[in-house]
Scaffold this motif. Structure first.
Motif, PDB file in Angstrom:
ATOM      1  N   TRP A   1     139.410   5.887  -6.382  1.00  0.00           N
ATOM      2  CA  TRP A   1     138.100   6.548  -6.479  1.00  0.00           C
ATOM      3  C   TRP A   1     137.718   7.172  -5.146  1.00  0.00           C
ATOM      4  O   TRP A   1     137.181   8.283  -5.103  1.00  0.00           O
ATOM      5  CB  TRP A   1     137.023   5.562  -6.935  1.00  0.00           C
ATOM      6  CG  TRP A   1     137.117   5.211  -8.387  1.00  0.00           C
ATOM      7  CD1 TRP A   1     137.470   4.003  -8.922  1.00  0.00           C
ATOM      8  CD2 TRP A   1     136.873   6.073  -9.500  1.00  0.00           C
ATOM      9  NE1 TRP A   1     137.454   4.076 -10.300  1.00  0.00           N
ATOM     10  CE2 TRP A   1     137.093   5.326 -10.679  1.00  0.00           C
ATOM     11  CE3 TRP A   1     136.498   7.411  -9.623  1.00  0.00           C
ATOM     12  CZ2 TRP A   1     136.944   5.867 -11.959  1.00  0.00           C
ATOM     13  CZ3 TRP A   1     136.345   7.961 -10.899  1.00  0.00           C
ATOM     14  CH2 TRP A   1     136.566   7.193 -12.040  1.00  0.00           C
TER      15      TRP A   1
ATOM     16  N   HIS B   1     135.391   5.948 -21.406  1.00  0.00           N
ATOM     17  CA  HIS B   1     135.290   4.514 -21.101  1.00  0.00           C
ATOM     18  C   HIS B   1     136.514   3.708 -21.539  1.00  0.00           C
ATOM     19  O   HIS B   1     136.410   2.526 -21.826  1.00  0.00           O
ATOM     20  CB  HIS B   1     134.005   3.916 -21.692  1.00  0.00           C
ATOM     21  CG  HIS B   1     132.779   4.635 -21.230  1.00  0.00           C
ATOM     22  ND1 HIS B   1     132.277   4.505 -19.954  1.00  0.00           N
ATOM     23  CD2 HIS B   1     131.986   5.530 -21.867  1.00  0.00           C
ATOM     24  CE1 HIS B   1     131.216   5.275 -19.834  1.00  0.00           C
ATOM     25  NE2 HIS B   1     131.015   5.913 -20.963  1.00  0.00           N
ATOM     26  N   TYR B   2     137.644   4.376 -21.603  1.00  0.00           N
ATOM     27  CA  TYR B   2     138.926   3.706 -21.785  1.00  0.00           C
ATOM     28  C   TYR B   2     139.992   4.583 -21.142  1.00  0.00           C
ATOM     29  O   TYR B   2     139.749   5.737 -20.825  1.00  0.00           O
ATOM     30  CB  TYR B   2     139.244   3.398 -23.253  1.00  0.00           C
ATOM     31  CG  TYR B   2     139.295   4.593 -24.184  1.00  0.00           C
ATOM     32  CD1 TYR B   2     140.476   5.298 -24.379  1.00  0.00           C
ATOM     33  CD2 TYR B   2     138.162   5.005 -24.883  1.00  0.00           C
ATOM     34  CE1 TYR B   2     140.529   6.397 -25.239  1.00  0.00           C
ATOM     35  CE2 TYR B   2     138.214   6.093 -25.749  1.00  0.00           C
ATOM     36  CZ  TYR B   2     139.397   6.774 -25.915  1.00  0.00           C
ATOM     37  OH  TYR B   2     139.456   7.854 -26.769  1.00  0.00           O
ATOM     38  N   ALA B   3     141.166   3.999 -20.941  1.00  0.00           N
ATOM     39  CA  ALA B   3     142.220   4.685 -20.187  1.00  0.00           C
ATOM     40  C   ALA B   3     143.039   5.636 -21.072  1.00  0.00           C
ATOM     41  O   ALA B   3     143.214   5.384 -22.262  1.00  0.00           O
ATOM     42  CB  ALA B   3     143.151   3.654 -19.571  1.00  0.00           C
TER      43      ALA B   3
ATOM     44  N   ILE C   1     142.910  11.018 -14.880  1.00  0.00           N
ATOM     45  CA  ILE C   1     142.678   9.618 -15.244  1.00  0.00           C
ATOM     46  C   ILE C   1     141.222   9.243 -14.982  1.00  0.00           C
ATOM     47  O   ILE C   1     140.555   8.635 -15.826  1.00  0.00           O
ATOM     48  CB  ILE C   1     143.637   8.677 -14.478  1.00  0.00           C
ATOM     49  CG1 ILE C   1     145.075   8.909 -14.928  1.00  0.00           C
ATOM     50  CG2 ILE C   1     143.242   7.217 -14.679  1.00  0.00           C
ATOM     51  CD1 ILE C   1     146.127   8.242 -14.041  1.00  0.00           C
ATOM     52  N   GLY C   2     140.701   9.617 -13.806  1.00  0.00           N
ATOM     53  CA  GLY C   2     139.315   9.315 -13.479  1.00  0.00           C
ATOM     54  C   GLY C   2     138.328   9.979 -14.420  1.00  0.00           C
ATOM     55  O   GLY C   2     137.399   9.333 -14.916  1.00  0.00           O
TER      56      GLY C   2
ATOM     57  N   HIS D   1     138.567   8.437 -18.039  1.00  0.00           N
ATOM     58  CA  HIS D   1     137.913   7.128 -18.121  1.00  0.00           C
ATOM     59  C   HIS D   1     136.400   7.261 -18.038  1.00  0.00           C
ATOM     60  O   HIS D   1     135.668   6.585 -18.774  1.00  0.00           O
ATOM     61  CB  HIS D   1     138.431   6.194 -17.030  1.00  0.00           C
ATOM     62  CG  HIS D   1     138.033   4.783 -17.245  1.00  0.00           C
ATOM     63  ND1 HIS D   1     136.858   4.269 -16.775  1.00  0.00           N
ATOM     64  CD2 HIS D   1     138.650   3.776 -17.911  1.00  0.00           C
ATOM     65  CE1 HIS D   1     136.757   3.003 -17.133  1.00  0.00           C
ATOM     66  NE2 HIS D   1     137.840   2.680 -17.818  1.00  0.00           N
TER      67      HIS D   1
ATOM     68  N   ARG E   1     146.900   1.463 -22.770  1.00  0.00           N
ATOM     69  CA  ARG E   1     145.633   1.980 -22.251  1.00  0.00           C
ATOM     70  C   ARG E   1     145.033   1.111 -21.149  1.00  0.00           C
ATOM     71  O   ARG E   1     143.856   0.754 -21.181  1.00  0.00           O
ATOM     72  CB  ARG E   1     144.619   2.168 -23.377  1.00  0.00           C
ATOM     73  CG  ARG E   1     145.031   3.250 -24.351  1.00  0.00           C
ATOM     74  CD  ARG E   1     143.879   3.614 -25.260  1.00  0.00           C
ATOM     75  NE  ARG E   1     144.268   4.621 -26.215  1.00  0.00           N
ATOM     76  CZ  ARG E   1     144.178   5.937 -26.003  1.00  0.00           C
ATOM     77  NH1 ARG E   1     143.728   6.401 -24.874  1.00  0.00           N
ATOM     78  NH2 ARG E   1     144.549   6.782 -26.938  1.00  0.00           N
ATOM     79  N   THR E   2     145.845   0.777 -20.160  1.00  0.00           N
ATOM     80  CA  THR E   2     145.344  -0.068 -19.067  1.00  0.00           C
ATOM     81  C   THR E   2     145.373   0.631 -17.715  1.00  0.00           C
ATOM     82  O   THR E   2     145.086   0.008 -16.707  1.00  0.00           O
ATOM     83  CB  THR E   2     146.154  -1.378 -18.968  1.00  0.00           C
ATOM     84  OG1 THR E   2     147.519  -1.065 -18.695  1.00  0.00           O
ATOM     85  CG2 THR E   2     146.042  -2.194 -20.234  1.00  0.00           C
TER      86      THR E   2
ATOM     87  N   ILE F   1     146.114   3.501  -8.472  1.00  0.00           N
ATOM     88  CA  ILE F   1     145.851   3.092  -9.845  1.00  0.00           C
ATOM     89  C   ILE F   1     146.433   1.697 -10.080  1.00  0.00           C
ATOM     90  O   ILE F   1     147.326   1.259  -9.354  1.00  0.00           O
ATOM     91  CB  ILE F   1     146.440   4.073 -10.891  1.00  0.00           C
ATOM     92  CG1 ILE F   1     147.957   4.161 -10.755  1.00  0.00           C
ATOM     93  CG2 ILE F   1     145.774   5.440 -10.786  1.00  0.00           C
ATOM     94  CD1 ILE F   1     148.635   4.948 -11.871  1.00  0.00           C
TER      95      ILE F   1
ATOM     96  N   ARG G   1     144.023   2.391 -14.712  1.00  0.00           N
ATOM     97  CA  ARG G   1     142.679   2.594 -14.160  1.00  0.00           C
ATOM     98  C   ARG G   1     142.782   2.846 -12.667  1.00  0.00           C
ATOM     99  O   ARG G   1     143.716   2.400 -12.009  1.00  0.00           O
ATOM    100  CB  ARG G   1     141.769   1.424 -14.469  1.00  0.00           C
ATOM    101  CG  ARG G   1     142.173   0.140 -13.820  1.00  0.00           C
ATOM    102  CD  ARG G   1     141.168  -0.968 -14.131  1.00  0.00           C
ATOM    103  NE  ARG G   1     141.426  -2.097 -13.288  1.00  0.00           N
ATOM    104  CZ  ARG G   1     141.955  -3.237 -13.696  1.00  0.00           C
ATOM    105  NH1 ARG G   1     142.278  -3.386 -14.965  1.00  0.00           N
ATOM    106  NH2 ARG G   1     142.149  -4.227 -12.859  1.00  0.00           N
TER     107      ARG G   1
ATOM    108  N   THR H   1     141.922   2.401  -8.811  1.00  0.00           N
ATOM    109  CA  THR H   1     141.471   1.357  -7.902  1.00  0.00           C
ATOM    110  C   THR H   1     140.325   1.912  -7.076  1.00  0.00           C
ATOM    111  O   THR H   1     140.020   3.114  -7.139  1.00  0.00           O
ATOM    112  CB  THR H   1     142.610   0.929  -6.957  1.00  0.00           C
ATOM    113  OG1 THR H   1     142.989   2.057  -6.170  1.00  0.00           O
ATOM    114  CG2 THR H   1     143.812   0.387  -7.727  1.00  0.00           C
TER     115      THR H   1
END
Length: 83
Positions: A75, A25-27, A17-18, A21, A66-67, A58, A69, A71
């Motif tokens: 990270w 630049h999108y999920a 996921i990281g 993205h 596509r939301t 997340i 991301r 947290t």
């Protein structure tokens, strides 16, 4: 309070996921996570994504595509893995 250790699969999904993205630049979708991590079914992906969400690694906006991301905690977990 003890920190729950992620399974290898959960750590792989978090990394995917990281990375996804960061590159696009999108999920990613659940299907993209499934394919990218070599998982056999989207239900297995959904199960592990839910564990990551409950661990607050997340965020997911309900009812929207596509939301997914990471947290700040997500990270930090990835950074600690590379330290």
């Amino acid at each position: 309070m003890t920190t729950r250790v992620l399974s290898e699969r959960q750590a792989e999904i978090l990394r995917f996921i990281g990375d996804f993205h960061a590159e696009r630049h999108y999920a990613p979708t659940h299907r993209e996570i499934t394919a990218g991590c070599g998982i056999s079914s989207t239900s297995v992906t959904s199960y592990n994504v839910e564990i990551l969400r409950r661990a607050r690694l997340i965020l997911i906006e309900p009812g929207m595509a596509r939301t997914i991301r990471l947290t700040e905690k997500g990270w930090q977990t990835l950074e600690a893995e590379h330290a």
